[in-house]
Design an enzyme around this catalytic site. Structure first.
Site, PDB file in Angstrom:
ATOM      1  N   ASN A   1      -4.673 -13.097   0.774  1.00 14.74           N
ATOM      2  CA  ASN A   1      -5.579 -12.255   1.543  1.00 14.74           C
ATOM      3  C   ASN A   1      -6.684 -11.614   0.705  1.00 14.74           C
ATOM      4  O   ASN A   1      -7.380 -10.721   1.170  1.00 14.74           O
ATOM      5  CB  ASN A   1      -4.781 -11.171   2.276  1.00 14.74           C
TER       6      ASN A   1
ATOM      7  N   ILE B   1     -11.365  -8.568   0.426  1.00 13.86           N
ATOM      8  CA  ILE B   1     -10.029  -8.292   0.956  1.00 13.86           C
ATOM      9  C   ILE B   1     -10.021  -8.519   2.465  1.00 13.86           C
ATOM     10  O   ILE B   1     -10.872  -7.988   3.176  1.00 13.86           O
ATOM     11  CB  ILE B   1      -9.615  -6.832   0.659  1.00 13.86           C
ATOM     12  N   CYS B   2      -9.038  -9.274   2.941  1.00 18.87           N
ATOM     13  CA  CYS B   2      -8.857  -9.478   4.375  1.00 18.87           C
ATOM     14  C   CYS B   2      -7.752  -8.535   4.843  1.00 18.87           C
ATOM     15  O   CYS B   2      -6.570  -8.793   4.630  1.00 18.87           O
ATOM     16  CB  CYS B   2      -8.483 -10.936   4.661  1.00 18.87           C
ATOM     17  N   LEU B   3      -8.159  -7.422   5.442  1.00 20.49           N
ATOM     18  CA  LEU B   3      -7.215  -6.405   5.903  1.00 20.49           C
ATOM     19  C   LEU B   3      -7.824  -5.710   7.115  1.00 20.49           C
ATOM     20  O   LEU B   3      -8.951  -5.204   7.039  1.00 20.49           O
ATOM     21  CB  LEU B   3      -6.937  -5.398   4.777  1.00 20.49           C
TER      22      LEU B   3
ATOM     23  N   LYS C   1     -11.698  -3.365   8.536  1.00 25.45           N
ATOM     24  CA  LYS C   1     -12.636  -3.976   9.482  1.00 25.45           C
ATOM     25  C   LYS C   1     -12.523  -3.257  10.830  1.00 25.45           C
ATOM     26  O   LYS C   1     -12.816  -2.076  10.931  1.00 25.45           O
ATOM     27  CB  LYS C   1     -12.336  -5.472   9.606  1.00 25.45           C
TER      28      LYS C   1
END
Length: 194
Positions: A79, A87-89, A93
């Site tokens: 992630n 960062i994919c969180l 978002k």
């Protein structure tokens, strides 16, 4: 407009229990918009023993918009982009709420290190490795932690010496290196900016 009173309060709150959580946030330069967060690698993960620096930029609408965060320290994780540190969180978002703080965001990132979400990857190559050959993934993540997230005391002394040779006082160099998690380039930027 950024609520600087809130940001100062958040910094104090976050740094208050640094000895317990290991998490800190400090200004990157002499402002409260560009920050550097530091989180320890979670225990019983390939990231254990590492210290991870996270670049934090606060948008004008903070806390009504999420902070922009990305890893400065290279990390091998489904992630987190192995190239850019993105960062994919969800809370960074569309799930951000003004009730959240910089510390809760950093704690969530630390939790993400413990529990990767390979079905919603930021780095597809790492996610595939995590799913298909978890043992190789763990070895690679440990190697990256050893290489990029750990500093030996000798390394710190070499950094101090280099910066002292540039004319900065040793005590100031040591405290600045500590604030930026040992990142020599960030320390130099901070020392040069005043």
């Amino acid at each position: 407009m950024v609520d600087f009173g809130r940001v100062q309060k958040e910094l104090q709150e976050c740094n208050k229990d640094i000895n317990v959580s290991g998490i800190s946030v400090n200004p990157k330069f002499d402002n409260l918009v560009n920050l550097i967060g530091i989180i320890p690698g979670p225990v019983a993960t390939p990231y254990e023993g590492g210290t991870f620096n996270i670049d934090i930029d606060l948008p004008d609408a903070y806390p009504f918009e999420p902070p922009r965060m990305k890893f400065v320290t290279k990390v091998w994780h489904p992630n987190i982009s192995s190239q850019s540190g993105a960062i994919c969180l969800d809370i960074l978002k569309d799930q951000w709420s003004p009730a959240l703080t910089l510390k809760t965001a950093l704690l969530s990132i630390q939790a993400l290190l413990s529990t990767p979400q390979p079905d919603d990857p930021q780095d597809a190559v790492v996610a595939q490795q995590y799913l298909k050959d978890n043992q190789v993934f763990a070895s690679t993540a440990r190697y990256w932690t050893e290489t990029f997230a750990k500093t030996s005391s000798l390394g710190v002394e070499e950094k101090v010496q280099k910066l002292v040779e540039m004319g900065f006082p040793a005590g100031l160099v040591r405290s600045t290196l500590e604030v930026v998690g040992g990142d020599e380039n960030l320390a130099l930027e901070k020392l040069c900016s005043g």
